[in-house]
Design an enzyme around this catalytic site. Structure first.
Site, PDB file in Angstrom:
ATOM      1  N   LYS A 190       0.951  -1.145  -0.024  1.00  0.00           N
ATOM      2  CA  LYS A 190      -0.213   0.089   0.051  1.00  0.00           C
ATOM      3  C   LYS A 190       0.744   1.365  -0.145  1.00  0.00           C
ATOM      4  O   LYS A 190       0.655   2.015  -0.723  1.00  0.00           O
ATOM      5  CB  LYS A 190      -0.780  -0.024   1.536  1.00  0.00           C
ATOM      6  N   ASN A 191       1.779   1.237   0.814  1.00  0.00           N
ATOM      7  CA  ASN A 191       2.694   2.430   1.090  1.00  0.00           C
ATOM      8  C   ASN A 191       3.717   2.712  -0.144  1.00  0.00           C
ATOM      9  O   ASN A 191       4.485   3.694  -0.063  1.00  0.00           O
ATOM     10  CB  ASN A 191       3.265   2.341   2.436  1.00  0.00           C
ATOM     11  N   ARG A 250      -4.923  10.808   4.428  1.00  0.00           N
ATOM     12  CA  ARG A 250      -4.010  11.672   4.730  1.00  0.00           C
ATOM     13  C   ARG A 250      -3.067  11.578   3.579  1.00  0.00           C
ATOM     14  O   ARG A 250      -2.403  12.452   3.118  1.00  0.00           O
ATOM     15  CB  ARG A 250      -3.343  11.837   6.210  1.00  0.00           C
ATOM     16  N   CYS A 305      -5.220  12.310  12.931  1.00  0.00           N
ATOM     17  CA  CYS A 305      -5.567  10.933  12.874  1.00  0.00           C
ATOM     18  C   CYS A 305      -5.607  10.533  14.170  1.00  0.00           C
ATOM     19  O   CYS A 305      -5.076  10.658  15.268  1.00  0.00           O
ATOM     20  CB  CYS A 305      -5.242  10.125  11.878  1.00  0.00           C
ATOM     21  N   ARG A 323       0.151  14.348  13.135  1.00  0.00           N
ATOM     22  CA  ARG A 323       0.581  14.171  11.831  1.00  0.00           C
ATOM     23  C   ARG A 323       0.524  15.310  11.048  1.00  0.00           C
ATOM     24  O   ARG A 323       0.163  15.346  10.086  1.00  0.00           O
ATOM     25  CB  ARG A 323       0.180  12.927  11.438  1.00  0.00           C
ATOM     26  N   ASP A 381       4.359  19.956   8.432  1.00  0.00           N
ATOM     27  CA  ASP A 381       5.165  21.277   8.547  1.00  0.00           C
ATOM     28  C   ASP A 381       6.704  20.893   7.766  1.00  0.00           C
ATOM     29  O   ASP A 381       7.050  21.907   7.107  1.00  0.00           O
ATOM     30  CB  ASP A 381       5.799  21.564   9.978  1.00  0.00           C
ATOM     31  N   GLN A 382       7.157  19.752   7.934  1.00  0.00           N
ATOM     32  CA  GLN A 382       8.326  19.257   7.148  1.00  0.00           C
ATOM     33  C   GLN A 382       8.076  19.456   5.587  1.00  0.00           C
ATOM     34  O   GLN A 382       9.042  19.869   5.055  1.00  0.00           O
ATOM     35  CB  GLN A 382       8.900  17.981   7.297  1.00  0.00           C
ATOM     36  N   ASP A 394       4.703   0.248  12.101  1.00  0.00           N
ATOM     37  CA  ASP A 394       3.254  -0.446  11.618  1.00  0.00           C
ATOM     38  C   ASP A 394       3.146  -1.790  12.150  1.00  0.00           C
ATOM     39  O   ASP A 394       2.255  -2.384  11.922  1.00  0.00           O
ATOM     40  CB  ASP A 394       3.255  -0.341  10.234  1.00  0.00           C
ATOM     41  N   ILE A 413       7.533   6.939  17.172  1.00  0.00           N
ATOM     42  CA  ILE A 413       7.363   7.412  15.904  1.00  0.00           C
ATOM     43  C   ILE A 413       6.143   8.360  16.015  1.00  0.00           C
ATOM     44  O   ILE A 413       6.063   9.552  15.581  1.00  0.00           O
ATOM     45  CB  ILE A 413       7.133   6.760  14.709  1.00  0.00           C
ATOM     46  N   ARG A 447      -8.485  -1.067   4.734  1.00  0.00           N
ATOM     47  CA  ARG A 447      -7.660   0.109   4.047  1.00  0.00           C
ATOM     48  C   ARG A 447      -6.150  -0.317   3.818  1.00  0.00           C
ATOM     49  O   ARG A 447      -5.433   0.170   2.844  1.00  0.00           O
ATOM     50  CB  ARG A 447      -7.361   1.206   5.204  1.00  0.00           C
TER      51      ARG A 447
HETATM   52  C1  EPZ Z   1       4.205   6.888   6.681  1.00  0.00           C
HETATM   53  O1  EPZ Z   1       3.249   7.854   7.189  1.00  0.00           O
HETATM   54  C2  EPZ Z   1       3.193   5.657   6.334  1.00  0.00           C
HETATM   55  N1  EPZ Z   1       2.187   5.905   5.686  1.00  0.00           N
HETATM   56  C3  EPZ Z   1       2.613   5.144   7.754  1.00  0.00           C
HETATM   57  O2  EPZ Z   1       1.800   4.128   7.551  1.00  0.00           O
HETATM   58  C4  EPZ Z   1       3.649   5.085   8.822  1.00  0.00           C
HETATM   59  O3  EPZ Z   1       3.265   4.492  10.053  1.00  0.00           O
HETATM   60  C5  EPZ Z   1       4.827   6.015   8.624  1.00  0.00           C
HETATM   61  O4  EPZ Z   1       5.236   6.495   7.277  1.00  0.00           O
HETATM   62  C6  EPZ Z   1       6.051   5.859   9.595  1.00  0.00           C
HETATM   63  O5  EPZ Z   1       6.740   4.874   8.988  1.00  0.00           O
HETATM   64  C7  EPZ Z   1       2.344   5.968   4.257  1.00  0.00           C
HETATM   65  O6  EPZ Z   1       3.617   5.689   3.707  1.00  0.00           O
HETATM   66  C8  EPZ Z   1       1.383   6.351   3.267  1.00  0.00           C
HETATM   67  P1  EPZ Z   1       5.996  10.266   8.995  1.00  0.00           P
HETATM   68  P2  EPZ Z   1       3.741   9.615   7.500  1.00  0.00           P
HETATM   69  O7  EPZ Z   1       5.859  11.448   8.012  1.00  0.00           O
HETATM   70  O8  EPZ Z   1       4.713   9.701   6.066  1.00  0.00           O
HETATM   71  C9  EPZ Z   1       6.014  13.352  12.179  1.00  0.00           C
HETATM   72  C10 EPZ Z   1       0.064   2.603   7.691  1.00  0.00           C
HETATM   73  O9  EPZ Z   1      -0.324   2.105   8.800  1.00  0.00           O
HETATM   74  N2  EPZ Z   1       5.879  14.584  11.025  1.00  0.00           N
HETATM   75  O10 EPZ Z   1       7.258   9.373   8.546  1.00  0.00           O
HETATM   76  O11 EPZ Z   1       2.715  10.333   7.463  1.00  0.00           O
HETATM   77  C11 EPZ Z   1       4.910  12.598  12.343  1.00  0.00           C
HETATM   78  O12 EPZ Z   1       3.725  13.318  13.063  1.00  0.00           O
HETATM   79  C12 EPZ Z   1       0.606   4.049   7.926  1.00  0.00           C
HETATM   80  O13 EPZ Z   1       0.032   2.280   6.594  1.00  0.00           O
HETATM   81  C13 EPZ Z   1       6.017  15.714  11.596  1.00  0.00           C
HETATM   82  O14 EPZ Z   1       5.988  16.327  12.693  1.00  0.00           O
HETATM   83  O15 EPZ Z   1       4.574   9.573   8.460  1.00  0.00           O
HETATM   84  C14 EPZ Z   1       5.215  11.204  12.990  1.00  0.00           C
HETATM   85  O16 EPZ Z   1       5.248  11.540  14.416  1.00  0.00           O
HETATM   86  C15 EPZ Z   1       0.263   4.759   9.272  1.00  0.00           C
HETATM   87  N3  EPZ Z   1       5.927  16.646  10.313  1.00  0.00           N
HETATM   88  C16 EPZ Z   1       6.641  11.132  12.389  1.00  0.00           C
HETATM   89  O17 EPZ Z   1       7.150  12.578  11.876  1.00  0.00           O
HETATM   90  C17 EPZ Z   1       6.019  16.366   9.225  1.00  0.00           C
HETATM   91  O18 EPZ Z   1       5.956  17.109   8.350  1.00  0.00           O
HETATM   92  C18 EPZ Z   1       7.028  10.250  11.311  1.00  0.00           C
HETATM   93  O19 EPZ Z   1       5.945  10.508  10.399  1.00  0.00           O
HETATM   94  C19 EPZ Z   1       5.910  14.873   8.960  1.00  0.00           C
HETATM   95  C20 EPZ Z   1       5.914  14.153   9.907  1.00  0.00           C
END
Ligand code: EPZ
Length: 423
Positions: free
Chosen positions: A22-23, A95, A119, A124, A127-128, A311, A333, A403
């Site tokens: 999926k990802n 998202r 969520c 989530r 900002d980055q 995950d 995370i 999902r």
């Molecule tokens: C991806 O989400 C995956 N989703 C998630 O899988 C997975 O849990 C996550 O990466 C971590 O491996 C997809 O790839 C579609 P992050 P993502 O940005 O990219 C913080 C599933 O179950 N952060 O790596 O949204 C954030 O809040 C899903 O398949 C900021 O603060 O996760 C989190 O605490 C769930 N600001 C951490 O970083 C930002 O701009 C990592 O988030 C971006 C992220």
């Protein structure tokens, strides 16, 4: 609303085949927007989130069709962009739709994407993503809950993410491939799905070096052409089935298993007493997992790849509730990814949460109960716990699990589980 009815206590036996990730599919479908030419994606999983992304592509103006065996092949072509936007009605259901921002900005010079709300597992924020686009010269404003982004042409810059962000790395990488000059991403995500996206972009004519490491260099090009790719297997789906077999004293062969993407889990399963045998030294072997009569308790701490995947945290917790001893499960995370704890407690699990760490004490058995799914991976953890529990469990709101898992009840049924979807 569908729910699952599960009668637990049956060791899983048989063979399960892993589908496309999926990802990986979600960013790769977004990448089709970067070129007016046709892209062909094989092995696209039949999941609710993929359907949502396809709905978004339709909204943007992408022509697509599913065909091939069981609709696993998607032909997509963004000859023209009809609407450079992702509306709230779509983004609120997934998202990851926000990953369309980078491609739209790179292709058209503007984009209007609804800010995803929080969520179940955390705020989530994005900002980055936005910080990077601003550094690349985009004008970013927030208008009525939407991100409005404009840039005649993005310019390459060196960016260092404050934390590892998977979709942040993917979104910015997709914007950078058409930017003017060189973009360097430091503290980039190293997940296999990032590497798969980079490989697709390179096949389309992009110049990406270093995907899979913490430093990715992208030299912008004028345009990209179409390509044909196959989605990598879903390591989280595979890991879920490996844990299911291990915790039910089972003996399961997992086909198309990306074991090289699951080294952290493999180490933990072995420490816990499961036996893992792989068929051949290929990237996606058939992996046989034999669970012991009782797993040993083993601690985990989630981390960005190649660390233990967040995950797979909830699934590990389900396994540890009936393991021998006590274990500490630390989630680094997301700030609220213990939603499954309350439900597991309803089954008799003994879990105490102190900040980001859950202490799981062994109990002799779990008892089936009425349960409520809250988010995708927490739902998977409840299914696993119900499979190992004595008695019947009814899990409500299984749309969460649909999902990310293709027909999980059929897959588990074929492994001998007593599970049915009750409509
Ligand atoms: C991806 O989400 C995956 N989703 C998630 O899988 C997975 O849990 C996550 O990466 C971590 O491996 C997809 O790839 C579609 P992050 P993502 O940005 O990219 C913080 C599933 O179950 N952060 O790596 O949204 C954030 O809040 C899903 O398949 C900021 O603060 O996760 C989190 O605490 C769930 N600001 C951490 O970083 C930002 O701009 C990592 O988030 C971006 C992220």
């Amino acid at each position: 609303m569908d729910h699952f009815r599960i009668h637990g206590g049956i060791p899983l036996h048989g063979t399960v085949t892993i589908g496309g990730a999926k990802n990986a599919a979600l960013p790769m479908l977004s990448a089709c927007v970067l070129t007016p030419q046709r892209c062909v994606l094989h092995g696209v999983p039949r999941l609710h989130d993929v359907d949502t992304m396809l709905k978004l592509l339709t909204h943007v103006g992408v022509q697509w069709e599913r065909n091939g065996n069981g609709g696993a092949t998607v032909n997509a072509q963004a000859e023209k962009i009809a609407a450079s936007e992702a509306p709230y009605t779509i983004v609120k259901t997934m998202r990851a739709s926000s990953m369309i921002l980078g491609p739209l900005l790179a292709r058209t010079g503007h984009a209007r994407v609804s800010l995803p709300g929080g969520c179940a597992i955390g705020a989530r924020p994005m900002d980055q993503h936005l910080k990077a686009f601003k550094e690349m010269g985009a004008e970013i404003t927030i208008e009525e809950g939407n991100i409005a982004a404009r840039a005649d042409r993005l310019r390459g810059v060196e960016i260092t993410f404050d934390m590892v962000t998977v979709t942040g790395t993917e979104n910015v990488m997709m914007a950078a491939v058409l930017a003017e000059g060189q973009t360097i991403l430091n503290n980039a995500a190293r997940e296999p799905e990032v590497v798969a996206l980079a490989e697709m972009l390179s096949q389309m004519g992009a110049r990406v070096v270093g995907a899979g490491t913490a430093r990715i260099t992208i030299d912008g090009v004028e345009q990209l052409h179409g390509t044909e790719v196959t989605i990598i297997p879903d390591r989280i789906q595979a890991g879920t089935y490996l844990i299911a077999a291990a915790m039910t004293n089972g003996d399961v062969a997992v086909e198309n298993c990306p074991l090289s993407h699951l080294e952290a889990l493999q180490t933990k399963l072995t420490e816990a007493g499961a036996r893992i045998e792989k068929s051949a030294p290929t990237a996606t072997p058939t992996v046989r997992v034999v669970g012991p009569r009782k797993l040993r308790s083993v601690d985990i701490t989630t981390a960005p790849f190649p660390g233990y995947a967040t995950d797979l945290q909830a699934q590990w917790m389900a396994a540890m509730t009936i393991a021998d001893g006590a274990s500490a499960i630390t989630e680094t995370i997301f700030e609220n990814r213990f939603m499954h704890v309350a439900e597991l407690r309803r089954m008799g699990a003994e879990i105490t949460v102190d900040g980001h760490t859950a202490i799981v004490k062994s109990v002799a058995k779990l008892s089936g109960a009425p349960l409520m799914a809250t988010d995708l991976r927490a739902s998977a953890s409840l299914v696993l716990a119900a499979l190992a529990a004595e008695g019947q469990s009814d899990i409500q709101r299984v749309y969460h699990i649909d999902r990310g898992y293709e027909r999980i009840e059929e897959q588990l049924y074929s492994l001998g589980a007593r599970i049915e979807r009750v409509r």
